[in-house]
Scaffold this motif. Sequence first.
Motif, PDB file in Angstrom:
ATOM      1  N   LEU A 253       3.439  -8.068   6.648  1.00 24.76           N
ATOM      2  CA  LEU A 253       4.306  -8.274   7.818  1.00 24.76           C
ATOM      3  C   LEU A 253       5.327  -9.360   7.503  1.00 24.76           C
ATOM      4  N   TYR A 254       6.605  -8.991   7.552  1.00 24.59           N
ATOM      5  CA  TYR A 254       7.693  -9.962   7.423  1.00 24.59           C
ATOM      6  C   TYR A 254       7.931 -10.523   8.821  1.00 24.59           C
ATOM      7  N   HIS A 255       7.932 -11.827   8.929  1.00 32.27           N
ATOM      8  CA  HIS A 255       7.955 -12.448  10.255  1.00 32.27           C
ATOM      9  C   HIS A 255       8.453 -13.879  10.131  1.00 32.27           C
ATOM     10  N   PHE A 256       8.576 -14.571  11.272  1.00 38.73           N
ATOM     11  CA  PHE A 256       8.589 -16.028  11.231  1.00 38.73           C
ATOM     12  C   PHE A 256       7.824 -16.552  12.438  1.00 38.73           C
ATOM     13  N   MET A 257       7.347 -17.782  12.350  1.00 35.64           N
ATOM     14  CA  MET A 257       6.335 -18.268  13.283  1.00 35.64           C
ATOM     15  C   MET A 257       6.756 -18.179  14.749  1.00 35.64           C
ATOM     16  N   ALA A 258       7.949 -18.699  15.078  1.00 42.67           N
ATOM     17  CA  ALA A 258       8.303 -18.862  16.493  1.00 42.67           C
ATOM     18  C   ALA A 258       9.009 -17.650  17.093  1.00 42.67           C
ATOM     19  N   CYS A 259       9.056 -16.551  16.380  1.00 35.50           N
ATOM     20  CA  CYS A 259       9.718 -15.346  16.912  1.00 35.50           C
ATOM     21  C   CYS A 259       8.775 -14.666  17.906  1.00 35.50           C
TER      22      CYS A 259
END
Length: 121
Positions: free
Chosen positions: A44-50
């Motif tokens: 999963l490509y993501h970032f923490m606060a999204c």
Amino acid sequence: MMRLIRFVLGKIILFFDALFRPRPLARPAAEQAKVDAQTNNLALYHFMACPFCVKVRRHMTRRNLNIELRDVKRDKKFDRELVEQGGSFQVPCLRIRGDDSSVRWLYESSDIIAYLDQRFP
Ligand SMILES: N[C@@H](CCC(=O)N[C@@H](CS)C(=O)NCC(=O)O)C(=O)O
């Protein structure tokens, strides 16, 4: 100003995410091992606060799916992979490697959740 608002909202989202962490589904060890083997092909490509990423990550926790997380803000390599191979800079995005090593990039949090539910009912 927008950056500051986004930063504060992100922190609030992460606070409530940590406070109300979902309870992971308990599977017998052998079954969990099978699921873990299958999720090995996913990232999963993501970032923490999204917030859309939080939605998908919470679903993964609830379903006890151990999917590799690739933070596009912390690692520029993942940022580049997402844009160059996935086609656009939008998270969350699920990278799905098939048994024949083909790769599919699945965008949209609701579509990712629907895919996970269908594959790991
Ligand atoms: N409809 C999409 C929305 C995803 C979305 O808007 N993600 C934001 C981060 S929260 C994004 O990737 N924006 C691109 C950017 O920051 O440049 C979903 O449900 O996944």
